[in-house]
Design a protein around this motif. Structure first.
Motif, PDB file in Angstrom:
ATOM      1  N   ALA A 269      56.196  40.583 -18.244  1.00 44.00           N
ATOM      2  CA  ALA A 269      55.451  40.591 -19.507  1.00 44.00           C
ATOM      3  C   ALA A 269      54.949  42.005 -19.827  1.00 44.00           C
ATOM      4  O   ALA A 269      55.072  42.473 -20.962  1.00 44.00           O
ATOM      5  CB  ALA A 269      54.284  39.604 -19.427  1.00 44.00           C
ATOM      6  N   ILE A 270      54.418  42.693 -18.836  1.00 39.98           N
ATOM      7  CA  ILE A 270      53.895  44.044 -19.073  1.00 39.98           C
ATOM      8  C   ILE A 270      55.042  44.988 -19.454  1.00 39.98           C
ATOM      9  O   ILE A 270      54.905  45.825 -20.345  1.00 39.98           O
ATOM     10  CB  ILE A 270      53.121  44.556 -17.826  1.00 39.98           C
ATOM     11  CG1 ILE A 270      51.853  43.723 -17.605  1.00 39.98           C
ATOM     12  CG2 ILE A 270      52.746  46.033 -17.982  1.00 39.98           C
ATOM     13  CD1 ILE A 270      51.158  43.955 -16.267  1.00 39.98           C
ATOM     14  N   SER A 271      56.170  44.812 -18.787  1.00 43.38           N
ATOM     15  CA  SER A 271      57.302  45.695 -19.101  1.00 43.38           C
ATOM     16  C   SER A 271      57.758  45.476 -20.546  1.00 43.38           C
ATOM     17  O   SER A 271      58.127  46.427 -21.231  1.00 43.38           O
ATOM     18  CB  SER A 271      58.453  45.473 -18.118  1.00 43.38           C
ATOM     19  OG  SER A 271      59.130  44.260 -18.407  1.00 43.38           O
ATOM     20  N   GLU A 272      57.698  44.250 -21.004  1.00 43.97           N
ATOM     21  CA  GLU A 272      58.124  43.961 -22.377  1.00 43.97           C
ATOM     22  C   GLU A 272      57.048  44.341 -23.395  1.00 43.97           C
ATOM     23  O   GLU A 272      57.351  44.707 -24.520  1.00 43.97           O
ATOM     24  CB  GLU A 272      58.463  42.470 -22.524  1.00 43.97           C
ATOM     25  CG  GLU A 272      59.689  42.022 -21.751  1.00 43.97           C
ATOM     26  CD  GLU A 272      61.005  42.525 -22.359  1.00 43.97           C
ATOM     27  OE1 GLU A 272      61.089  42.636 -23.592  1.00 43.97           O
ATOM     28  OE2 GLU A 272      61.941  42.829 -21.587  1.00 43.97           O
ATOM     29  N   MET A 273      55.788  44.210 -23.007  1.00 49.04           N
ATOM     30  CA  MET A 273      54.698  44.478 -23.959  1.00 49.04           C
ATOM     31  C   MET A 273      54.372  45.958 -24.065  1.00 49.04           C
ATOM     32  O   MET A 273      53.994  46.442 -25.116  1.00 49.04           O
ATOM     33  CB  MET A 273      53.428  43.706 -23.550  1.00 49.04           C
ATOM     34  CG  MET A 273      53.513  42.213 -23.804  1.00 49.04           C
ATOM     35  SD  MET A 273      52.199  41.313 -22.960  1.00 49.04           S
ATOM     36  CE  MET A 273      50.911  41.312 -24.193  1.00 49.04           C
ATOM     37  N   GLU A 274      54.465  46.652 -22.924  1.00 51.52           N
ATOM     38  CA  GLU A 274      54.018  48.047 -22.906  1.00 51.52           C
ATOM     39  C   GLU A 274      55.092  49.031 -22.434  1.00 51.52           C
ATOM     40  O   GLU A 274      54.869  50.237 -22.467  1.00 51.52           O
ATOM     41  CB  GLU A 274      52.815  48.204 -21.959  1.00 51.52           C
ATOM     42  CG  GLU A 274      51.572  47.499 -22.413  1.00 51.52           C
ATOM     43  CD  GLU A 274      50.366  47.854 -21.548  1.00 51.52           C
ATOM     44  OE1 GLU A 274      49.255  47.666 -22.028  1.00 51.52           O
ATOM     45  OE2 GLU A 274      50.564  48.315 -20.396  1.00 51.52           O
ATOM     46  N   GLY A 275      56.168  48.505 -21.908  1.00 49.27           N
ATOM     47  CA  GLY A 275      57.203  49.383 -21.374  1.00 49.27           C
ATOM     48  C   GLY A 275      56.841  50.002 -20.030  1.00 49.27           C
ATOM     49  O   GLY A 275      57.377  51.024 -19.632  1.00 49.27           O
TER      50      GLY A 275
END
Lengths: 355, 109, 338
Positions: A269-275
């Motif tokens: 989720a963090i990778s998709e939301m914030e890269g």
């Protein structure tokens, strides 16, 4: 880690376990529960009994304010009655929240015997059943911990990077309900927990002691269940990732079904939301259950362990360990049929020698 | 970036490691008596503005000392500069003077 | 034949009690378990609030002991007080007769490792006030790898006012000790930022409040009202701490080069042994309960057992020495009556 944990030891039965499964794990890590039974029964020759009639402990409902105390006490009493009926005395739940629930019920009954009377009464009225309290209550990770040296003796490989020869660095996360409620119920207590650390060390790895080690993963039941609250559920995991990332851990091993799930899925989720990625090369930090860790050490096939169910690709860890695996078999079921494949995403897919 | 209907909540704790402490250090060098505040709250108890709004001069100066400046300048607009805070302070801190100094030096934000 | 009084413990209270008894014409013998006189003072560098070198006080007391001809037995430990103070048994099994006993066995330092969330003896850069005194004596405050600390945090009330470690009492002297040591660090390293985390600051003695204010205003020491909940080690072996700044109502996090735990006073372990003797009672805290808090602070319920110093409660050095004098006079009065 030098001394403190040694003060906290607990009795863990050596054999003859009554096994109670976890709701979350049966869905998200089904291979882990199978691995527990295989390791105990086949590798270690222990007796584990399961009763298909056992139910959810209803802990998620309890912690989300929809299951009242009287109800959950009666559910606990019923699980114990199945154990009693089967002639077992050592209760082993496969979930930290369940373990917390059973510990809490036993503690409540100890402090308020009238509540235990009520539990007997409710159970009898509802089902005609009777129960005895377990002689020994241990979490499944306690049982693996108890056998860690025996597992090490049978190990096919160590937690060592096959290329460099260095011990792999593992972050361990025991989960709040394991030892924060009743520190004495956990190996090593709550500040310097040793249940998972002991496995990592026994199997040749190195434990990472990072500043936010004791911080909650943020699951929080009602917090996660309500979408508007998920922001602070994920923020807790993020705080942990940021704190552990400088140590470049090779894996995370989690004690609790919820923690394993959230530490795995929030990375996505963090990778998709914030890269943001916490592993090298736009990868995450693989999150394992202790059965998966034990299974890899004992030479189980990673797809038999159910590691294709992970959100964060586990292949970087498998490569470091020198585990041979068939990439084309990742999404094939036991019968060889294709089980479906998640959509491509950076953190979930991995090609060897990516630069 | 994906939107799933929630955002990652910002941590609200005071982080001395990442806060810019330079103004706090400068203020304490020029106004050392501020460190002797024992948080008795007499200033806020007697404050004209504090009794009508959420203005809390004791808390505001502590925030500034910890490197938390955001919103402080705006909050200081509420002070009526009557000077009773200074009069009651058992540590002799010139609170009225502090307010004026902060209004001059803190960014309007 | 002249009367003889046994003093258990050769710390400041015991030394002064013995000296005063000799002045009053009563023979006294100090039984000290360590290899020399001085008790905890031997490990201290300077004393609050005047920064007087501990040696100055200790040397003067030792001098008085020597001049007065008190008999001193060192490396000798009392195991039990018998016959309501008419004899004591030593650890080697022998026993000594006496006309009265002054119990001046002092206190124990709270073992900071019991508060495991602070990582003492686990993380390299977590120290106690006692460790810091040793550093002051041995040339200065340094981190484990020999660096001058850029940030230091003190934590008050470690092992005081804490039910979790069965230490409900206030140890009184630690507040001012923390203030003194914070100032000493600033004197040694003016550029070091010092933070003190406290619940209440209890400045009970003369000059204490003044020193506290000096620490705030002159030495720019940051006092944060809030107790550290947890300390952990960072990758570069610094210490990350979490607390609430309760005066702004926000959690606070910071990383420091050194964390100093201001340890409290724990009732002496020997108090339990003394309590086996009739007439010696203990508080729930295990400190010894004097006969009367107002009118009999150095007396017990037994006619021949007296107390001086921190055996009954946390006290500072001046108070302990004064109790030595008070106990000696009470003893002398009692022996005269008989």
């Amino acid at each position: 880690m030098k001394i403190a944990w040694k003060e906290y030891q607990k009795d863990i039965a050596d054999d003859n376990y009554f096994y109670a499964r976890s709701c979350i794990r049966q869905n998200f890590f089904p291979g882990s529960e199978a691995a527990f039974l295989n390791i105990l029964r086949q590798d270690l020759g222990r007796d584990v009994y399961e009763d298909p009639r056992h139910t959810s402990c209803t802990g998620i409902g309890y912690h989300s304010d929809i299951v009242p105390l009287e109800t959950i006490m009666t559910v606990v009493a019923r699980q114990f009655s199945l154990m009693t009926e089967a002639g077992y005395e050592n209760f082993v739940p496969s979930c930290i929240t369940s373990f917390g629930i059973y510990s809490e019920a036993l503690e409540l009954w100890h402090d308020f015997p009238e509540l235990e009377e009520k539990a007997h009464e409710y159970l009898y009225k509802a089902t005609g059943r009777e129960f005895k309290k377990p002689k020994n209550l241990a979490h499944t990770s306690d049982v693996i911990y108890h056998h860690r040296e025996e597992i090490a003796a049978k190990a096919k490989r160590k937690l060592v990077n096959v290329e460099t020869g260095r011990p792999l660095r593992g972050v361990e996360h025991i989960g709040c309900h394991y030892a924060k409620i009743f520190p004495k119920a956990g190996v090593g207590g709550s500040e310097f927990p040793y249940v998972l650390a002991g496995m990592i060390e026994a199997w040749g790895g190195e434990v990472v002691d990072y500043p936010e080690r004791r911080h909650c993963c943020g699951f929080g039941f009602r917090n996660y269940l309500v979408m508007a609250n998920r922001g602070y559920s994920i923020a807790n995991s993020k705080q942990k990732f940021e704190s552990m990332a400088p140590y470049k851990p090779d894996f995370i091993v989690a004690n609790c079904p919820g923690c394993a799930m959230f530490l795995d899925k929030w990375q996505y989720a963090i990778s998709e939301m914030e890269g943001t990625f916490y592993g090298p090369d736009r990868q995450g930090i693989p999150v394992l259950t202790y059965e998966e860790l034990a299974g890899l050490v004992l030479g189980y096939d990673p797809w038999d362990l159910g590691m294709q169910m992970h959100q964060v690709a586990v292949e970087p860890l498998l490569d470091k360990l020198g585990v041979e695996y068939d990439p084309s078999a990742k999404y094939l079921g036991k019968d060889g049929k294709f089980i479906g494949k998640p959509e491509e995403c950076a953190i979930g897919s991995y090609t060897k020698n990516i630069l | 970036m994906v939107n799933w209907g929630y955002t990652i909540t910002r941590v609200r704790r005071v982080d001395i490691d990442s806060n810019d402490m330079s103004y706090s250090r400068k203020l304490l060098a020029e106004f050392p008596e501020l460190q002797s505040c024992i948080a008795c709250g007499s200033c806020t108890a007697t404050c004209t503005a504090g009794n009508l709004t959420k203005f809390n001069v004791r808390k505001l100066q502590t925030l500034v000392r910890r490197g938390e400046y955001e919103g402080v300048r705006k909050e200081l607009e509420k002070c009526m500069l009557c000077g009773k805070c200074r009069l009651v302070c058992p540590r002799g801190i010139n609170i009225r003077g502090l307010v004026q100094k902060l209004k001059k030096e803190l960014p309007v934000k | 034949m002249s009367k003889k009084v046994i003093i258990i413990g050769g710390g400041v209270a015991g030394m002064q009690a013995a000296v005063t008894l000799e002045e009053l014409g009563i023979r006294s013998v100090i039984i000290e378990k360590e290899d020399g006189l001085g008790g905890k003072l031997r490990r201290w560098d300077r004393l609050f609030p005047t920064m007087t070198p501990a040696e100055e006080v200790l040397d003067e007391l030792k001098d008085r002991v020597q001049r007065s001809g008190v008999e001193v037995m060192t490396s000798c430990e009392v195991s039990e007080i018998g016959c309501e103070g008419r004899m004591v048994t030593l650890k080697d099994g022998s026993s000594l007769e006496s006309d009265a006993v002054v119990v001046a066995s002092g206190f124990d330092l709270f073992p900071a490792e019991l508060k495991e969330e602070y990582g003492y003896k686990i993380y390299d850069n977590v120290f106690t006030t006692v460790d810091l005194e040793r550093m002051f004596r041995n040339g200065g405050v340094r981190t484990v790898d020999g660096r001058i600390p850029k940030t230091v945090a003190f934590l008050h009330c470690v092992g005081s006012r804490d039910e979790k470690v069965n230490q409900r009492h206030c140890s009184r002297v630690c507040c001012i000790t923390g203030v003194k040591q914070a100032i000493e660090i600033k004197q040694e390293h003016p550029d070091t930022e010092v933070y003190s985390f406290y619940m209440d600051m209890r400045m009970f003695g003369p000059g204490y409040e003044e020193l506290y204010r000096q620490a705030q205003q002159e030495f720019n020491i940051h006092f944060v009202r809030g107790r550290i909940s947890e300390a952990s080690q960072t990758i570069d072996h610094r210490i990350q701490i979490k607390a609430e700044d309760t005066l702004i109502g926000l959690p606070l996090k910071m990383t420091v080069d050194m964390l100093v735990l201001i340890v409290g006073m724990k009732a002496g372990e020997s108090n339990l042994r003394w309590s086996r003797c009739q007439g010696v009672d203990l508080y729930p805290s295990s400190f010894v309960k004097p006969k009367n808090l107002f009118l009999g602070g150095v007396e017990s319920d037994s006619k021949h057992i007296f107390y001086a110093g921190t055996v009954t409660a946390p006290k500072n050095i001046g108070e302990s020495i004064d109790e030595g004098i008070a106990a000696a006079h009470r003893v002398a009065q009692r022996l005269k009556e008989e």
